[in-house]
Design a protein around this motif. Structure first.
Motif, PDB file in Angstrom:
ATOM      1  N   VAL A 558     -41.870 -53.500 -33.052  1.00  0.00           N
ATOM      2  CA  VAL A 558     -40.827 -52.887 -33.867  1.00  0.00           C
ATOM      3  C   VAL A 558     -41.489 -51.812 -34.719  1.00  0.00           C
ATOM      4  CG1 VAL A 558     -41.060 -54.680 -35.636  1.00  0.00           C
ATOM      5  CG2 VAL A 558     -39.016 -53.256 -35.594  1.00  0.00           C
ATOM      6  N   THR A 559     -40.880 -50.628 -34.745  1.00  0.00           N
ATOM      7  CA  THR A 559     -41.413 -49.490 -35.490  1.00  0.00           C
ATOM      8  C   THR A 559     -40.350 -48.964 -36.442  1.00  0.00           C
ATOM      9  OG1 THR A 559     -42.884 -48.846 -33.683  1.00  0.00           O
ATOM     10  CG2 THR A 559     -42.384 -47.167 -35.327  1.00  0.00           C
ATOM     11  N   ILE A 560     -40.747 -48.731 -37.680  1.00  0.00           N
ATOM     12  CA  ILE A 560     -39.847 -48.141 -38.679  1.00  0.00           C
ATOM     13  C   ILE A 560     -40.442 -46.800 -39.094  1.00  0.00           C
ATOM     14  CG2 ILE A 560     -38.757 -48.403 -40.932  1.00  0.00           C
ATOM     15  CD1 ILE A 560     -39.016 -51.397 -40.632  1.00  0.00           C
ATOM     16  N   LYS A 561     -39.649 -45.738 -38.945  1.00  0.00           N
ATOM     17  CA  LYS A 561     -40.078 -44.395 -39.312  1.00  0.00           C
ATOM     18  C   LYS A 561     -39.223 -43.885 -40.467  1.00  0.00           C
ATOM     19  CE  LYS A 561     -41.363 -43.226 -34.531  1.00  0.00           C
ATOM     20  NZ  LYS A 561     -41.120 -42.285 -33.408  1.00  0.00           N
ATOM     21  N   VAL A 562     -39.863 -43.228 -41.410  1.00  0.00           N
ATOM     22  CA  VAL A 562     -39.158 -42.658 -42.560  1.00  0.00           C
ATOM     23  C   VAL A 562     -39.512 -41.177 -42.641  1.00  0.00           C
ATOM     24  CG1 VAL A 562     -38.773 -42.773 -45.042  1.00  0.00           C
ATOM     25  CG2 VAL A 562     -39.285 -44.867 -43.767  1.00  0.00           C
ATOM     26  N   ASN A 563     -38.493 -40.338 -42.640  1.00  0.00           N
ATOM     27  CA  ASN A 563     -38.672 -38.891 -42.755  1.00  0.00           C
ATOM     28  C   ASN A 563     -37.994 -38.431 -44.036  1.00  0.00           C
ATOM     29  OD1 ASN A 563     -38.808 -36.138 -42.530  1.00  0.00           O
ATOM     30  ND2 ASN A 563     -38.011 -36.032 -40.446  1.00  0.00           N
ATOM     31  N   ASP A 564     -38.803 -38.089 -45.050  1.00  0.00           N
ATOM     32  CA  ASP A 564     -38.280 -37.668 -46.351  1.00  0.00           C
ATOM     33  C   ASP A 564     -38.026 -36.163 -46.319  1.00  0.00           C
ATOM     34  OD1 ASP A 564     -37.590 -37.266 -48.957  1.00  0.00           O
ATOM     35  OD2 ASP A 564     -39.372 -38.197 -49.820  1.00  0.00           O
ATOM     36  N   GLU A 565     -36.763 -35.772 -46.405  1.00  0.00           N
ATOM     37  CA  GLU A 565     -36.401 -34.361 -46.288  1.00  0.00           C
ATOM     38  C   GLU A 565     -36.669 -33.570 -47.569  1.00  0.00           C
ATOM     39  OE1 GLU A 565     -32.359 -34.379 -45.067  1.00  0.00           O
ATOM     40  OE2 GLU A 565     -32.780 -35.262 -43.089  1.00  0.00           O
ATOM     41  N   ILE A 566     -36.899 -34.255 -48.675  1.00  0.00           N
ATOM     42  CA  ILE A 566     -37.178 -33.550 -49.939  1.00  0.00           C
ATOM     43  C   ILE A 566     -38.672 -33.277 -50.079  1.00  0.00           C
ATOM     44  CG2 ILE A 566     -37.078 -33.717 -52.453  1.00  0.00           C
ATOM     45  CD1 ILE A 566     -34.486 -35.223 -52.181  1.00  0.00           C
ATOM     46  N   SER A 567     -39.493 -34.304 -49.943  1.00  0.00           N
ATOM     47  CA  SER A 567     -40.943 -34.115 -50.085  1.00  0.00           C
ATOM     48  C   SER A 567     -41.598 -33.644 -48.795  1.00  0.00           C
ATOM     49  CB  SER A 567     -41.601 -35.419 -50.538  1.00  0.00           C
ATOM     50  OG  SER A 567     -41.500 -36.410 -49.527  1.00  0.00           O
ATOM     51  N   LYS A 568     -40.819 -33.612 -47.694  1.00  0.00           N
ATOM     52  CA  LYS A 568     -41.333 -33.171 -46.388  1.00  0.00           C
ATOM     53  C   LYS A 568     -42.496 -34.055 -45.920  1.00  0.00           C
ATOM     54  CE  LYS A 568     -38.396 -29.830 -46.620  1.00  0.00           C
ATOM     55  NZ  LYS A 568     -37.112 -29.920 -45.880  1.00  0.00           N
ATOM     56  N   GLN A 569     -42.382 -35.349 -46.165  1.00  0.00           N
ATOM     57  CA  GLN A 569     -43.395 -36.292 -45.720  1.00  0.00           C
ATOM     58  C   GLN A 569     -42.796 -37.277 -44.724  1.00  0.00           C
ATOM     59  OE1 GLN A 569     -46.224 -37.749 -48.928  1.00  0.00           O
ATOM     60  NE2 GLN A 569     -44.588 -36.981 -50.229  1.00  0.00           N
ATOM     61  N   GLU A 570     -43.622 -37.780 -43.840  1.00  0.00           N
ATOM     62  CA  GLU A 570     -43.215 -38.779 -42.867  1.00  0.00           C
ATOM     63  C   GLU A 570     -44.183 -39.953 -42.906  1.00  0.00           C
ATOM     64  OE1 GLU A 570     -42.917 -37.128 -38.993  1.00  0.00           O
ATOM     65  OE2 GLU A 570     -41.337 -35.678 -39.506  1.00  0.00           O
ATOM     66  N   ILE A 571     -43.672 -41.128 -42.575  1.00  0.00           N
ATOM     67  CA  ILE A 571     -44.526 -42.310 -42.520  1.00  0.00           C
ATOM     68  C   ILE A 571     -43.895 -43.305 -41.560  1.00  0.00           C
ATOM     69  CG2 ILE A 571     -43.443 -43.612 -44.412  1.00  0.00           C
ATOM     70  CD1 ILE A 571     -46.348 -44.319 -45.305  1.00  0.00           C
ATOM     71  N   ALA A 572     -44.714 -44.135 -40.937  1.00  0.00           N
ATOM     72  CA  ALA A 572     -44.219 -45.116 -39.975  1.00  0.00           C
ATOM     73  C   ALA A 572     -45.076 -46.372 -40.051  1.00  0.00           C
ATOM     74  CB  ALA A 572     -44.237 -44.546 -38.561  1.00  0.00           C
ATOM     75  N   GLN A 573     -44.449 -47.507 -39.760  1.00  0.00           N
ATOM     76  CA  GLN A 573     -45.129 -48.790 -39.690  1.00  0.00           C
ATOM     77  C   GLN A 573     -44.670 -49.504 -38.428  1.00  0.00           C
ATOM     78  OE1 GLN A 573     -47.532 -50.381 -41.197  1.00  0.00           O
ATOM     79  NE2 GLN A 573     -47.283 -50.523 -43.413  1.00  0.00           N
ATOM     80  N   SER A 574     -45.598 -50.238 -37.773  1.00  0.00           N
ATOM     81  CA  SER A 574     -45.263 -50.979 -36.559  1.00  0.00           C
ATOM     82  C   SER A 574     -45.822 -52.386 -36.635  1.00  0.00           C
ATOM     83  CB  SER A 574     -45.823 -50.277 -35.314  1.00  0.00           C
ATOM     84  OG  SER A 574     -45.252 -49.003 -35.143  1.00  0.00           O
TER      85      SER A 574
END
Length: 580
Positions: A558-574
Motif C-alpha cells: 500500500v502506497t500513500i502519496k501526498v502532493n502539496d500544491e502550495i509548498s510544491k513538495q511531494e512525499i510518499a510512504q509504502s
C-alpha cells in the motif's frame, strides 16, 4: 584711516592674545621636554589612579551584544524544547535559568530535572506527567490546527495546560443565538464559538467557563474575556438588539463607550461591570504556567539492569509520530505468541504472566526512558489449547527528542523464571523540520476506530483519538499477513502542509494505491483532496479500511502519496503486505 589711542591699544591686545599660544603649541609639536602633555582628564598618563581597562564596566550596548550572543547559543532541539514543548508549563524562573546555562550537558541535566520535579510518582520508572503532557500536545495538533499547529492556538494552549474540559458548549456554525439575561437578553446572530466548562481548575477556581470565538470563520478560535465579541451583528444598526435596546431603554452605541465587555445596557449591567476585573484575573491565571507540585524528588530515577537467561522469543515494532518539531512520540509494540508463554491453571482458568522491562539510552549510555509492566493472558482452561496459536500485544508510547538511541527490552515468563527474552536495537528518531513536508510511520493494523472522549490518548494502541494497533513482524522487511476475509487498515499522519494566506486552507492531493508487487500493477487507486481531512490544518491524518476479498493471494504494498500544491513538495510512504 585715523586711529585713536584707544583703538591702537585694543588692536595690540588682540594681537597679543592671538600670538601668545603659538610658542606652546610649537613646543608640544617639537617634543620639548620642558613641556609635559596631560590626558584630557587632567591626570598624568602614568598615574596609579588610571582604571584598568579589563575591569571597566561594559557599556549597555556591549552588555546587550553579549546577552544576544548567549541567546544565540540556545539552538536546535533545546530552543524548540523551550519555545514549543514546555512553553506553557515552564515558570519564568526556570526559563531564565535555562537560558543562562552555558553548554548542552547542563541543558540536558536541566531538562531531566524539569520533568522529575513534576513527576507525581517518583518511585515509578514512568513519568506520568511528561507522557500526559505530550499526549495533550498531540491531541491539540490533531484537533485545533487552524493555519498553524494546534498547540499554538488558544484552545490548544488551554487543553495542554488543563486537559479536556468537563463539558463543551459548541456552536461551530454560529447563527441565531438567544442571549442569556446576564449578556443582555434578546436575539442575535453569532460567529462560531465554544464555551469550555471546568468544574475545578487548581489555582484558578470553581466552575470556570472559558469562551473561544472564531471571528475570522477560519477555524482559529481565540480566547476572549468579552462575551459580546461573538455577536456578529454588534455593529449593524438596528440588528441583534438586547432586551433594553429593543424597548428603547438603551442605545446600541452604549456598548462601545468603554469597558472590557461590549454587552450593552441590560438588567444585570452593574453586576457585569463589577465582575470585569474578575474576568481579567481569571485570564491571567489561565495563561500563567501551572504551579510545580512535586519538589522533594530524587535527582535521578533508578536504572534497571537488563536480564539474561533462556530465550523467550518475541517480536518488536517501533513507529514515529510527530508531537512538536523537537519531540517525537515513539510507539513500541511487542508481540508474544501464546504458545511461548507458560500457563498455570487454577479454578478452571489458565493464566500466563509476563514481566516486561524496557530501557532507552543514548550513545553515551545515559538512560532517557524506562518502562516496566506486567501483562497477563487468561483463558478458560478448556479453551487454552485452541488459543495457543493466538498472539498477545503489549504497546507503549514514549516521547523522545530526535536523535540516535539504543532500545533494550527484556521479558520474563513469571511461571517459568528461567524463560527470558532479550531485544536490543538502535533507534533512530527522525527530525521533523517545520518547513519540510513529512509523515509519520505508515501503520498497517488489524482494526482502526475512534475511541470515546474519555479514552483519548489513553490505553493500549491509542494515538490521539484513534485506536490503531500495528501488526508486528519479526523484522521491518517482512510483510504482514492478511487473509482474504479480513480488512486492510492503514493509518498515517502528514505534517507541514502549506496554508493559503488568503483562504487559510490547505491545498494538497492525497493518493493511496494498492500495488501488486509481482507485476507492479496498480490494482486499486483513489485520490482525495486534503480539505476532506481538515481544510484549516497544516497536519492531516489518513486512515482507511479496505476489504481485500477481491485480491488474489500474493504480495502487495500500500502506497500513500501526498502532493502539496502550495509548498510544491511531494512525499510518499509504502508498506508491504501478503494476502493468503
Amino acid at each position: 584711516m585715523i586711529f585713536n589711542g584707544r583703538s591702537v591699544l585694543f588692536v595690540a591686545l588682540g594681537c597679543g592674545l592671538a600670538i601668545l599660544p603659538a610658542p606652546r603649541s610649537h613646543a608640544q609639536q617639537t617634543g620639548d621636554p620642558a613641556v609635559k602633555t596631560r590626558p584630557a582628564g587632567g591626570q598624568d598618563s602614568d598615574s596609579p589612579d588610571e582604571p584598568d581597562p579589563l575591569k571597566r564596566k561594559r557599556s549597555d550596548a556591549a552588555e546587550f551584544k553579549a546577552q544576544k550572543e548567549l541567546r544565540q547559543e540556545l539552538h536546535g532541539a533545546f530552543k524548540t524544547w523551550l519555545d514549543q514543548d514546555v512553553a506553557y508549563i515552564i515558570t519564568d524562573e526556570e526559563r531564565k535559568a535555562f537560558k543562562n546555562l552555558g553548554n548542552d550537558e547542563e541543558r540536558e541535566a536541566f531538562i531531566e530535572q524539569f520533568w522529575l520535579r513534576r513527576n507525581p510518582n517518583p518511585d515509578s520508572p514512568d513519568n506520568e506527567f511528561r507522557e500526559e503532557h505530550y499526549r495533550r500536545i498531540q491531541y491539540a495538533n490533531d484537533h485545533y490546527a487552524a493555519g498553524k499547529p494546534g498547540w499554538k492556538t488558544d484552545r490548544g494552549h488551554i487543553y495542554i495546560s488543563f486537559g479536556p474540559p468537563d463539558s463543551v458548549e459548541s456552536h461551530p456554525s454560529g447563527g441565531s443565538y438567544n442571549r442569556p439575561i446576564d449578556e443582555g437578553g434578546g436575539e442575535t446572530s453569532t460567529f462560531p464559538f465554544e464555551i469550555w466548562h471546568y468544574r475545578y481548575l487548581e489555582g484558578v477556581g470553581d466552575n470556570i467557563d472559558i469562551e473561544f470565538v472564531d471571528t475570522c470563520q477560519c477555524g482559529d478560535y481565540h480566547f476572549t474575556i468579552d462575551r459580546g465579541e461573538k455577536d456578529a451583528l454588534a455593529k449593524v444598526p438596528g440588528a441583534g438588539l438586547t432586551q433594553w435596546e429593543s424597548i428603547g431603554m438603551a442605545k446600541k452605541a452604549d456598548r462601545f463607550k468603554g469597558g472590557f465587555e461590549t454587552l450593552g445596557t441590560g438588567p444585570l449591567e452593574s453586576s457585569n461591570q463589577a465582575k470585569q476585573f474578575d474576568r481579567i484575573e481569571m485570564a491571567a491565571k489561565l495563561f500563567a504556567p501551572p504551579p510545580i507540585k512535586f519538589h522533594d524528588l530524587e535527582s535521578a530515577i533508578s536504572e534497571h539492569k537488563i536480564l539474561g537467561g533462556q530465550i523467550f522469543p518475541f517480536d518488536v515494532r517501533t513507529d514515529f509520530v510527530k508531537v512538536t518539531s523537537s519531540t517525537v512520540l515513539v510507539p513500541i509494540t511487542l508481540q508474544i505468541k501464546n504458545r511461548d508463554v507458560t500457563f498455570v491453571t487454577k479454578d478452571g482458568v489458565a493464566r500466563g504472566v509476563v514481566n516486561i522491562l524496557g530501557k532507552v539510552t543514548t550513545l553515551t549510555h545515559k538512560t532517557v526512558q524506562t518502562f516496566e509492566d506486567t501483562v497477563s493472558v487468561e483463558q478458560p482452561a478448556e479453551l487454552l489449547q485452541g488459543s495457543l496459536e493466538r498472539k498477545s500485544i503489549y504497546w507503549k508510547a514514549v516521547p523522545l527528542l530526535p536523535g540516535l538511541y539504543r532500545l533494550d527490552i527484556a521479558i520474563k515468563d513469571v511461571n517459568n523464571p528461567d524463560h527470558i527474552g532479550l531485544y536490543g536495537r538502535s533507534l533512530d528518531v527522525p527530525t521533523y523540520h517545520d518547513e519540510k513536508l513529512s509523515t509519520s510511520s505508515l501503520i498497517l493494523s488489524d482494526q482502526i476506530y475512534a475511541v470515546s472522549s474519555h479514552d483519548i490518548g489513553q490505553g493500549n494502541c491509542v494515538i490521539g483519538n484513534t485506536h490503531v494497533c500495528p501488526r508486528v513482524t519479526p523484522n521491518p522487511a517482512t510483510p504482514v499477513n492478511y487473509k482474504r476475509n479480513q480488512e486492510l487498515n492503514f493509518w498515517m499522519q502528514v505534517y507541514n502542509l502549506g496554508i493559503n494566506d488568503q483562504t487559510k486552507a490547505n491545498e494538497a492531493k492525497v493518493t493511496y494505491q494498492i500495488i501488486d508487487t509481482a507485476t507492479n500493477n496498480v490494482v486499486l487507486e483513489k485520490q482525495q483532496d486534503s480539505k476532506d481531512f481538515g481544510e484549516h490544518s497544516d497536519q492531516l491524518t489518513v486512515e482507511k479500511t479496505l476489504p481485500i476479498a477481491g485480491l488474489q493471494p500474493g504480495k502487495y504494498k500500500v502506497t500513500i502519496k501526498v502532493n502539496d500544491e502550495i509548498s510544491k513538495q511531494e512525499i510518499a510512504q509504502s508498506a508491504p503486505f501478503v494476502v493468503e
